[in-house]
Design a protein around this motif. Structure first.
Motif, short mmCIF file in Angstrom:
data_model
loop_
_atom_site.label_atom_id
_atom_site.label_comp_id
_atom_site.label_asym_id
_atom_site.label_seq_id
_atom_site.Cartn_x
_atom_site.Cartn_y
_atom_site.Cartn_z
N ALA A 253 0.84 -1.20 0.00
CA ALA A 253 0.00 0.00 0.00
C ALA A 253 0.87 1.25 0.00
N VAL A 254 1.54 1.50 -1.12
CA VAL A 254 2.42 2.65 -1.26
C VAL A 254 1.99 3.43 -2.50
N ALA A 255 1.41 4.60 -2.28
CA ALA A 255 0.95 5.47 -3.36
C ALA A 255 -0.08 4.77 -4.24
N ASP A 256 -0.67 5.50 -5.15
CA ASP A 256 -1.69 4.95 -6.03
C ASP A 256 -1.11 4.41 -7.33
N ALA A 257 0.04 4.94 -7.73
CA ALA A 257 0.63 4.53 -9.00
C ALA A 257 1.22 3.13 -8.90
N GLU A 258 1.20 2.42 -10.02
CA GLU A 258 1.79 1.09 -10.05
C GLU A 258 3.32 1.21 -10.03
N PRO A 259 4.01 0.25 -9.40
CA PRO A 259 5.48 0.26 -9.45
C PRO A 259 5.96 0.15 -10.89
N ALA A 260 7.13 0.69 -11.13
CA ALA A 260 7.70 0.65 -12.48
C ALA A 260 8.06 -0.79 -12.86
N ASP A 261 8.16 -1.04 -14.16
CA ASP A 261 8.59 -2.34 -14.66
C ASP A 261 10.05 -2.56 -14.27
N PRO A 262 10.36 -3.58 -13.46
CA PRO A 262 11.75 -3.78 -13.03
C PRO A 262 12.68 -4.15 -14.18
N HIS A 263 12.12 -4.60 -15.32
CA HIS A 263 12.96 -4.87 -16.49
C HIS A 263 13.44 -3.56 -17.13
N HIS A 264 12.66 -2.50 -16.91
CA HIS A 264 13.00 -1.20 -17.49
C HIS A 264 12.77 -0.12 -16.42
N PRO A 265 13.63 -0.05 -15.42
CA PRO A 265 13.44 0.94 -14.36
C PRO A 265 13.57 2.36 -14.90
N PRO A 266 12.87 3.30 -14.29
CA PRO A 266 12.92 4.70 -14.75
C PRO A 266 14.33 5.28 -14.65
N ALA A 267 14.61 6.22 -15.52
CA ALA A 267 15.88 6.97 -15.42
C ALA A 267 15.79 7.92 -14.24
N GLY A 268 16.95 8.43 -13.85
CA GLY A 268 16.97 9.36 -12.73
C GLY A 268 16.60 8.68 -11.44
N CYS A 269 15.73 9.29 -10.68
CA CYS A 269 15.23 8.69 -9.43
C CYS A 269 14.20 7.63 -9.78
N ARG A 270 14.42 6.42 -9.31
CA ARG A 270 13.52 5.32 -9.67
C ARG A 270 12.13 5.47 -9.05
N PHE A 271 12.03 6.27 -8.03
CA PHE A 271 10.74 6.44 -7.36
C PHE A 271 9.94 7.60 -7.94
N HIS A 272 10.50 8.34 -8.88
CA HIS A 272 9.84 9.58 -9.31
C HIS A 272 8.44 9.38 -9.90
N PRO A 273 8.12 8.25 -10.58
CA PRO A 273 6.75 8.12 -11.10
C PRO A 273 5.69 7.98 -10.00
N ARG A 274 6.12 7.70 -8.78
CA ARG A 274 5.18 7.52 -7.67
C ARG A 274 5.38 8.54 -6.56
N CYS A 275 6.35 9.41 -6.73
CA CYS A 275 6.74 10.31 -5.64
C CYS A 275 5.69 11.41 -5.43
N PRO A 276 5.21 11.57 -4.18
CA PRO A 276 4.20 12.60 -3.90
C PRO A 276 4.75 14.02 -3.89
N VAL A 277 6.08 14.16 -3.92
CA VAL A 277 6.68 15.50 -3.97
C VAL A 277 7.70 15.57 -5.12
N GLY A 278 7.51 14.71 -6.13
CA GLY A 278 8.45 14.64 -7.23
C GLY A 278 8.03 15.45 -8.44
N PRO A 279 8.64 15.18 -9.58
CA PRO A 279 8.44 16.01 -10.78
C PRO A 279 7.03 15.94 -11.36
N LEU A 280 6.27 14.92 -11.05
CA LEU A 280 4.89 14.87 -11.53
C LEU A 280 3.99 15.82 -10.75
N ILE A 281 4.46 16.24 -9.58
CA ILE A 281 3.71 17.18 -8.73
C ILE A 281 4.37 18.55 -8.75
N ARG A 282 5.71 18.56 -8.69
CA ARG A 282 6.47 19.80 -8.65
C ARG A 282 7.21 19.98 -9.97
#
Length: 331
Positions: A253-282
């Motif tokens: 039960a961590v955030a509403d977004a689905e975890p990233a695909d571990p075969h293709h982790p996000p660039a930069g901060c791996r948590f940014h697609p789910r981060c409540p204070v990250g680039p999707l918000i700020r």
């Protein structure tokens, strides 16, 4: 007592475009005589790291060291690391008696019959269980036998992988108390893996938080849980049971977004697609999309893998929820 250290350890599975890096450059130390709680949601790489330590997964890079010496897993040699697995129903051979299963793990030359009885009593089982088969035992009793079997190998380090998650809530506290007592009495170093921060807080001296194959925060348990620096740790704390609540939240039960695909982790901060204070918000935090925060983690409090560790606390809130105290009758 011995120190277990993971030095830039990487574990990969598969090849080509579907290759999976389950553990990615992990640095983690289990100090001599202490318990390190490794926490994170399913798929974060916790169990893979444990399996690499005991020789069940081959690291693709880095080293695993015991007291500064690289571990070598040789057939027939004493195993200084022993592991208690998550599922007590599959960790024991159903065709072997309890006594035979425990005796099999003992070093040669031991007085096996007497030692088996002693170990059974040590984990709170009657000596007459020595001739019983696993099928005649409850889940909690099987897990006690698995713990006795691990201790029978006279390990320097014990690794416990989600050892209460398959047990009834009514007996989880009993098993946790047993593990904590054994660790202190036998002066073992321990890596304790769980998805439940309340459980980790109960047994651990140090807490390490893992996300998508990397350690994103680590430090003394009281400091990390009382003053979290990474937004993922903050979200895990928000999902943990509060004092006075008997309901356990879903482990993921961590955030509403689905975890990233571990075969293709996000660039930069791996948590940014789910981060409540990250680039999707700020919108002023676009650098989180491209810059890896782990490169400067050693210079931040709790080695937090977050570009805005200090700012995160102000934005998310500085008062983390109080975790429930774990007792035998509260789990």
């Amino acid at each position: 007592m011995s120190e277990l250290r993971f030095d830039d350890v990487t574990v990969r599975f598969g090849r080509g475009g579907r290759a999976l890096t389950a553990v990615d450059g992990v640095d983690l130390t289990v100090p001599s005589g202490q318990v390190v709680g490794l926490v994170g949601e399913s798929g974060s790489g916790k169990s893979t790291l444990a399996r690499a330590a005991v020789g069940l997964a081959e690291p693709a890079g880095g080293q695993i060291l015991l007291d500064g010496v690289p571990l070598r897993h040789r057939p027939g040699a004493r195993r200084p690391l022993q592991m208690v697995f998550q599922d007590p129903y599959s960790s024991l051979d159903p065709r072997m008696t309890v006594g035979d299963s425990i005796a099999e793990a003992m070093p040669r030359g031991a007085r096996r019959r007497d030692e088996v009885v002693r170990l059974l009593e040590l984990v709170g089982l009657d000596a007459d269980r020595v001739s019983a088969y696993p099928g005649a035992l409850s889940g909690g009793q099987r897990q006690r036998v698995a713990i006795a079997r691990a201790v029978a190998g006279q390990p320097d380090v014990l690794i416990a992988d989600e050892i209460t998650s398959a047990l009834d809530v009514s007996i989880q506290g009993t098993v946790l108390n047993l593990v904590r007592t054994l660790q202190r009495e036998l002066r073992l170093s321990m890596l304790f893996i769980s998805h439940n921060l309340a459980v980790v807080r109960y047994v651990s001296d140090i807490v390490a938080v893992m996300y998508l194959g990397r350690i994103v925060e680590v430090g003394p348990a009281r400091d990390v849980l009382g003053n979290p620096q990474h937004p993922y740790t903050k979200e895990l704390l928000a999902a943990a049971p509060r004092r006075g609540s008997t309901a356990l939240p879903p482990p993921d039960a961590v955030a509403d977004a689905e975890p990233a695909d571990p075969h293709h982790p996000p660039a930069g901060c791996r948590f940014h697609p789910r981060c409540p204070v990250g680039p999707l918000i700020r919108t002023d935090r676009e650098h989180c999309l491209t810059l890896d925060p782990t490169t400067e983690a050693d210079h931040r409090l709790h080695r937090a893998a977050c570009h805005h560790a200090a700012g995160v606390l102000r934005a998310v809130g500085s008062n983390p929820p109080v975790l429930m105290e774990l007792k035998e009758d509260s789990l």
